[in-house]
Design an enzyme around this catalytic site. Structure first.
Site, PDB file in Angstrom:
ATOM      1  N   LYS A   1       0.840  -1.202   0.000  1.00  0.00           N
ATOM      2  CA  LYS A   1       0.000   0.000   0.000  1.00  0.00           C
ATOM      3  C   LYS A   1       0.877   1.255   0.000  1.00  0.00           C
ATOM      4  O   LYS A   1       2.073   1.180   0.315  1.00  0.00           O
ATOM      5  CB  LYS A   1      -0.918  -0.008   1.227  1.00  0.00           C
ATOM      6  CG  LYS A   1      -0.182   0.017   2.568  1.00  0.00           C
ATOM      7  CD  LYS A   1      -1.115  -0.298   3.733  1.00  0.00           C
ATOM      8  CE  LYS A   1      -0.387  -0.245   5.063  1.00  0.00           C
ATOM      9  NZ  LYS A   1      -1.238  -0.737   6.170  1.00  0.00           N
TER      10      LYS A   1
ATOM     11  N   ARG B   1     -10.697   0.215  14.411  1.00  0.00           N
ATOM     12  CA  ARG B   1     -10.394   1.079  13.277  1.00  0.00           C
ATOM     13  C   ARG B   1     -11.246   0.587  12.113  1.00  0.00           C
ATOM     14  O   ARG B   1     -12.324   1.096  11.874  1.00  0.00           O
ATOM     15  CB  ARG B   1      -8.889   0.965  12.981  1.00  0.00           C
ATOM     16  CG  ARG B   1      -8.347   1.904  11.963  1.00  0.00           C
ATOM     17  CD  ARG B   1      -6.841   1.772  11.797  1.00  0.00           C
ATOM     18  NE  ARG B   1      -6.433   0.489  11.236  1.00  0.00           N
ATOM     19  CZ  ARG B   1      -5.208   0.221  10.799  1.00  0.00           C
ATOM     20  NH1 ARG B   1      -4.261   1.130  10.880  1.00  0.00           N
ATOM     21  NH2 ARG B   1      -4.915  -0.947  10.289  1.00  0.00           N
TER      22      ARG B   1
ATOM     23  N   TYR C   1      16.273  30.161   9.231  1.00  0.00           N
ATOM     24  CA  TYR C   1      15.052  30.859   9.649  1.00  0.00           C
ATOM     25  C   TYR C   1      14.935  30.869  11.170  1.00  0.00           C
ATOM     26  O   TYR C   1      15.200  29.858  11.832  1.00  0.00           O
ATOM     27  CB  TYR C   1      13.824  30.145   9.095  1.00  0.00           C
ATOM     28  CG  TYR C   1      13.581  30.377   7.615  1.00  0.00           C
ATOM     29  CD1 TYR C   1      13.381  31.663   7.114  1.00  0.00           C
ATOM     30  CD2 TYR C   1      13.531  29.299   6.748  1.00  0.00           C
ATOM     31  CE1 TYR C   1      13.131  31.848   5.753  1.00  0.00           C
ATOM     32  CE2 TYR C   1      13.280  29.484   5.397  1.00  0.00           C
ATOM     33  CZ  TYR C   1      13.085  30.768   4.908  1.00  0.00           C
ATOM     34  OH  TYR C   1      12.838  30.958   3.577  1.00  0.00           O
TER      35      TYR C   1
ATOM     36  N   MET D   1      12.489  24.507   3.152  1.00  0.00           N
ATOM     37  CA  MET D   1      11.733  23.689   2.199  1.00  0.00           C
ATOM     38  C   MET D   1      12.665  22.851   1.319  1.00  0.00           C
ATOM     39  O   MET D   1      12.421  21.676   1.074  1.00  0.00           O
ATOM     40  CB  MET D   1      10.864  24.596   1.324  1.00  0.00           C
ATOM     41  CG  MET D   1       9.953  23.819   0.385  1.00  0.00           C
ATOM     42  SD  MET D   1       8.998  24.885  -0.698  1.00  0.00           S
ATOM     43  CE  MET D   1       7.935  25.722   0.457  1.00  0.00           C
TER      44      MET D   1
HETATM   45  C1  LIG Z   1      -0.484  -1.698   6.908  1.00  0.00           C
HETATM   46  C2  LIG Z   1      -1.074  -3.004   7.289  1.00  0.00           C
HETATM   47  C3  LIG Z   1      -0.267  -4.149   7.361  1.00  0.00           C
HETATM   48  C4  LIG Z   1       1.234  -4.097   7.274  1.00  0.00           C
HETATM   49  O1  LIG Z   1       1.737  -3.593   8.492  1.00  0.00           O
HETATM   50  P1  LIG Z   1       3.303  -3.465   8.791  1.00  0.00           P
HETATM   51  O2  LIG Z   1       3.381  -3.051  10.201  1.00  0.00           O
HETATM   52  O3  LIG Z   1       3.804  -2.405   7.864  1.00  0.00           O
HETATM   53  O4  LIG Z   1       3.923  -4.784   8.515  1.00  0.00           O
HETATM   54  C5  LIG Z   1      -0.903  -5.369   7.561  1.00  0.00           C
HETATM   55  N1  LIG Z   1      -2.254  -5.452   7.734  1.00  0.00           N
HETATM   56  C6  LIG Z   1      -3.052  -4.350   7.720  1.00  0.00           C
HETATM   57  C7  LIG Z   1      -4.507  -4.512   7.945  1.00  0.00           C
HETATM   58  C8  LIG Z   1      -2.484  -3.089   7.516  1.00  0.00           C
HETATM   59  O5  LIG Z   1      -3.267  -2.001   7.509  1.00  0.00           O
END
Ligand SMILES: *Cc1c(COP(=O)(O)O)cnc(C)c1O
Length: 359
Positions: free
Chosen positions: A38, A127, A250, A298
């Protein structure tokens, strides 16, 4: 060597990603080892990383959104691709057209889907995933699953990076309970990166690592078993000899205390070199650790290179911001965040170089 026209170079080692996947697969024993790609493989480029993993034998991938799934399908014609967010109303057709398998997180999503799917049971993350009441309804009324072929049941651990958290065992037991009525042939998956290191009780039928593939430490506080994947190098634009009274950057937050040398590189917060690294971060040049001085701008960061070897400190010289011995997790600690945020913040301005398999 950084190419002449580039000001900063991000090197991504595909061999290291593959080696990490193999190590995790080995740790997971008989469980299948999927790959979470992802957010563009945590910012490192799913278009390069996913095919490298597929070539190494990974057959199951997870993305967060349907758009990520559509992109990944273009690269991987055969792979099994799960979409963690599940179908939004009206997006069901996109799943079917691109052979994406939704993770169904609620009775609402279940009601709108027909076909193969993963079921997500919430067991303490609060969640995504079926809340307790919805999981109970489903167990009591199997007809709610009419037309759905469950191919996987998942849950997600909230505290897997803390071996001592009582929540790990509790979530494992709740998951067994909530998913227990599904046919035994439906594989279960609970562990992401850190969960794999909680031991065989957590491996079940499939593990789903993301972060550890990309070299982040899945066992915080203990040595990192993963191979480093990322190196970030920045060219020095300008060097200056300084003496009191001067301030840097800055807000004039750094005051020069004695005679010394400063070097400014072409990386700033727009590149994901987070502003919270101002007066706290470090780089390495000529084997010497050099501190960030003043605020991060930046496009620019200034280092105190007084103690670095004089021949290394020149315009066109290179300060390594992330590399062996000062990895992503170390930069994250200095920035007050986690390695996940450093990786996914890496900007689009770097010249990117892939090394290793297929690069
Ligand atoms: C992002 C995610 C993972 C991977 O988690 P890591 O800690 O990066 O290995 C696995 N399962 C779900 C549901 C996630 O949202």
């Amino acid at each position: 060597m950084i190419p002449p026209a580039a000001t900063a170079l991000l090197t991504i080692d595909l061999d290291a990603v593959v080696a990490n996947w193999r190590l995790l697969a080995e740790r997971a024993g008989a469980a299948e080892c999927a790959a979470v790609v992802k957010a563009d493989s945590y910012g490192l480029g799913a278009d390069r990383i996913a095919p490298a993993l597929a070539a190494a034998g990974c057959t199951t991938f997870f993305v967060a959104t349907v758009d990520e799934g559509i992109d990944l399908r273009r690269r991987l014609a055969e792979a099994r691709i799960f979409v963690l967010s599940g179908p939004m109303p009206g997006s069901e057709g996109a799943f079917t057209a691109h052979r994406l398998i939704p993770v169904l997180n609620s009775l609402d999503q279940i009601g709108r889907w027909r076909g193969a799917a993963a079921l997500h049971f919430d067991t303490g993350m609060t969640r995504l995933g079926l809340p307790a009441a919805e999981a109970e309804q489903l167990a009591g009324r199997p007809e709610l699953l009419a037309g759905i072929e469950p191919v996987l049941a998942i849950s997600h651990l909230a505290c897997a990076d803390d071996r001592d958290s009582g929540l790990n065992r509790a979530q494992r037991e709740i998951f067994a309970d909530r998913a227990g009525w599904l046919p035994g042939a439906v594989p279960r998956s609970l562990a992401a990166s850190s969960g794999i290191f909680l031991g065989p009780d957590y491996h079940l039928g499939m593990v789903r690592p993301g972060a550890a593939l990309y070299g982040l430490n899945p066992t915080p506080g203990r040595p990192n078993p993963m191979a480093p994947v990322v190196r970030l190098e920045a060219k020095i634009l300008q060097v200056r000899d300084v003496d009191t009274p001067l301030t840097v950057g800055y807000g004039a937050t750094h005051r020069v205390a004695c005679k010394g040398r400063l070097a400014t590189v072409a990386v700033g917060y727009a590149d994901g070199w987070l502003r919270s690294l101002g007066n706290r971060g470090h780089g390495v040049i000529g084997g010497e650790r050099v501190p960030v001085v003043g605020r991060i701008s930046m496009d620019l960061t200034t280092f105190d290179v007084s103690r670095a070897p004089a021949d290394a400190v020149r315009p066109g010289g290179v300060i390594e911001l992330i590399g062996p011995g000062h990895d992503v997790d170390a930069a994250a600690a200095e920035a007050g965040t986690i390695g996940y945020e450093i990786l996914t913040s890496l900007g689009r301005r770097y010249t990117r170089r892939y090394v290793g398999v297929g690069a």
